[in-house]
Enzyme design. Structure first.
Site, PDB file in Angstrom:
ATOM      1  N   LYS A 107       0.871  -1.062  -0.032  1.00  0.00           N
ATOM      2  CA  LYS A 107      -0.116  -0.051  -0.032  1.00  0.00           C
ATOM      3  C   LYS A 107       0.917   1.257   0.001  1.00  0.00           C
ATOM      4  CE  LYS A 107      -3.914   1.917   2.630  1.00  0.00           C
ATOM      5  NZ  LYS A 107      -5.032   1.826   3.825  1.00  0.00           N
ATOM      6  N   SER A 143      -9.729   1.734   2.662  1.00  0.00           N
ATOM      7  CA  SER A 143      -8.751   2.666   1.907  1.00  0.00           C
ATOM      8  C   SER A 143      -7.814   1.515   1.219  1.00  0.00           C
ATOM      9  CB  SER A 143      -8.093   3.613   2.619  1.00  0.00           C
ATOM     10  OG  SER A 143      -7.395   3.045   3.585  1.00  0.00           O
ATOM     11  N   SER A 184     -10.064  -0.571   6.921  1.00  0.00           N
ATOM     12  CA  SER A 184      -9.389  -0.453   5.450  1.00  0.00           C
ATOM     13  C   SER A 184      -8.749  -1.690   4.827  1.00  0.00           C
ATOM     14  CB  SER A 184      -8.376   0.652   5.575  1.00  0.00           C
ATOM     15  OG  SER A 184      -8.871   2.070   6.175  1.00  0.00           O
TER      16      SER A 184
END
Lengths: 487, 97
Positions: A80, A155, A179
């Site tokens: 990420k 997210s 997330s």
């Protein structure tokens, strides 16, 4: 015959170690797959193809020399874009950090490299991890591989979508209020939020330090456990990590049948969800019962206050954390000469996206003199009481079961300008973050129209093994690792 | 709220363009209404009377001894990449205070 990119990581890694195929050959196939698919999904923010090929050649050389290459030998891992990888851009999907290159590896990244994992690129996300859909990204939205017109969840949308679309077998995300679990549910992959303090956060760009945790995403529990073992552990660079032995096992079904876990079913949450989500969650309850688990209805009385508490704490911490972006040490081009400090600082911060600005404003408000007691102090009180409620529940149950998300994936843009509607979607996932617990999202089924549905299991702090055991049962019951989107 | 939001922007050191003030003001108001749920909270009925029934299966070593280690080297690969464009005489150039 299945292509190599379709196979689980643990199968391919064994083939590489047995020299049936080379790591370089596998990485080349993965690179071709990413080139073919990611223009549709938009899950990567930057790619590390050259670096990955170099690392794969080094691994092949070690194998030929008989050197042990580790648990993740030759496996490409996506990271990420808020987790630092030395030499790669670390943008947090924000214009504010568009040119920032990390000078060091996050501890989790170092551990992956030490165990033979190959960093293939950085993954798209909501700006600074603030969002539930991965639409708030300066790189554009991540698209759901099951239907490209729908959100992938957030997210860590890029982390889940890249794995679901067979571009990579493993990724890392971060979970501040769901997330990792939300996009795992929306994309039909398995994602775990480890216990707070079990995985180092050193090198993670902070949004809300007391809530967030790095965790892995995979297509099968058999791929998830090795990487979880690799990244877990005490780290001198993160004083919140706990000194403890982390050695998660993949138990056999025969072994699990003797465990007879007690599962508390949070039926209020199931009933409040969309009908197909509720129906699928009940099916999972039945499957656990069939495998010898004892089930009982239960509830969390303070859950009604959890959402407000969570967003007060998260925005307060965000407003503090993001004050470091002053455009001097990090940021975009622009000379400070001729500016007064405050005006320069304010103007620089206009490069944040709208959702980030909204959360900074809210955080500043709840922390301001006169409102601190009304919001922040009360939120922290409720947080500690929720933790005590969980303590009592886990005195009775091994695991709690509830849906991951109350709804199915929805269309891109449908909720983008409605913050409250989006925040309400986090209501089932924030509980584990508030209490510092571990929680996992497991693929549970597909809706009539073919959209993924996830079920969430929560366990007490450092009881990841129980979640892994339950995931083995549910994977065995339905074979979810074979649900693949056509893209 | 129109004036309040400007005050809040100043407090948060954020520049919001004039044309976006109404929209962001509406969103802030909406979220603050959600936060007002906390006003309904009372400990009555929720307070845990005793923790005697709680079972703590493991004790963790929460505090460890200090482990001195050398500081990170300030040269080579660990050196932060500062924006050298905004430096003067080896110092980072900042706006005046």
């Amino acid at each position: 015959m299945r292509s190599l990119y379709e196979l689980p990581a643990f199968v391919v890694s064994r083939k590489i170690q047995d020299q049936e195929i080379s790591a370089e050959e596998y990485i080349s196939i993965i690179i071709e797959r990413i080139k073919e698919v990611d223009s549709k999904v938009n899950s990567f923010t930057s790619l590390n193809f050259e670096g990955a090929l170099t690392m794969s050649r080094a691994i092949d050389k070690k194998i030929k020399e008989g050197i042990n290459t580790g648990l993740l030998t030759g496996i490409p891992v996506g990271i990420k874009d808020n987790i630092s990888v030395q030499g790669l851009k670390n943008t947090c999907a924000s214009r504010m950090l568009s040119e920032y290159v990390s000078p060091y590896d996050a501890t989790v990244v170092s551990k992956i490299k030490e165990q033979g994992g190959i960093i293939i690129g950085k993954l798209n996300m909501d700006e600074f991890g603030m969002g539930t859909t991965s639409e708030y990204s300066s790189f554009g939205p991540v698209r759901n591989p099951w239907d490209l017109e729908y959100v992938a969840g957030g997210s860590s949308g890029g982390s889940a979508a890249s794995v679901a679309s067979l571009q990579i077998p493993l990724s890392l995300g971060s979970d501040t209020g769901g997330s990792i679990r939300c996009p795992s549910s929306f994309c039909s992959v398995i994602g775990i939020k480890p216990t707070y303090g079990s995985v180092s956060r050193s090198g993670l760009i902070s949004y809300s330090n007391s809530l967030e945790q790095i965790g892995p995403i995979a297509r099968t529990i058999y791929d998830l456990v090795p990487i979880l073992n690799v990244i877990s552990g005490e780290d001198p660079k993160d004083n919140t990590t706990v000194h403890k032995k982390y050695d998660y096992q993949l138990n056999t079904i025969d072994n699990l049948l003797t465990k007879k876990y007690k599962v508390g079913v949070l039926n209020e949450f199931i009933d409040d969800s969309e009908i197909e989500v509720a129906r699928t969650s009940q099916k999972k309850v039945k499957q656990l019962e069939d495998y010898g688990c004892e089930l009982e209805d239960t509830r969390i009385p303070l859950a009604d206050y959890a959402l407000a508490s969570y967003y007060v704490i998260a925005t307060a911490e965000a407003s503090s954390n993001l004050s470091r972006y002053d455009n001097l040490r990090y940021g975009y081009e622009g000379s400070p000469e001729g500016y007064e400090w405050n005006s320069y600082f304010s103007e620089s911060r206009s490069k944040f996206g709208d959702e980030v600005k909204l959360r900074i404003l809210l955080g500043s408000y709840v922390l301001s003199a006169g409102y601190f007691g009304k919001y922040y102090a009360k939120a922290q009180t409720i947080r500690s009481m929720i933790k005590r409620e969980f303590d009592i529940l886990f005195n009775k149950y091994d695991i709690l079961l509830l849906p991951t998300m109350p709804v199915l994936p929805f269309k891109l843009g449908e909720k983008i300008s409605q913050p409250i509607e989006q925040y309400n979607l986090d209501v089932y996932t924030i509980l584990a973050n508030l209490a510092g617990l571990t929680a996992i999202s497991i693929p549970a089924g597909l809706s009539e129209k073919g959209f993924p549905i996830g079920v969430q299991l929560i366990a007490n702090a450092f009881d990841e093994q129980k979640l892994i055991d339950a995931a083995v049962i549910l994977e065995r019951a339905e074979g979810f690792e074979k649900w693949i989107p056509r893209i | 709220m129109g004036t309040d939001i400007k005050k809040l922007c100043a407090l948060a050191k954020l520049e919001i363009p004039e044309q976006n003030i109404a929209e962001i003001s509406g969103k802030v108001k909406e979220v603050l209404l959600m936060f007002d749920k906390l006003d309904e909270f009372t400990t009555e009925g929720f307070e845990i009377k005793s923790t005697e029934d709680l079972k703590f299966e493991r004790a963790f070593e929460n505090l460890r001894d200090d482990r001195p280690r050398p500081t990170l080297e300030s040269s080579g690969k660990t050196r932060p990449k500062l924006k050298l464009k905004n430096t003067k005489d080896g110092y980072v150039l900042g706006p005046r205070i």
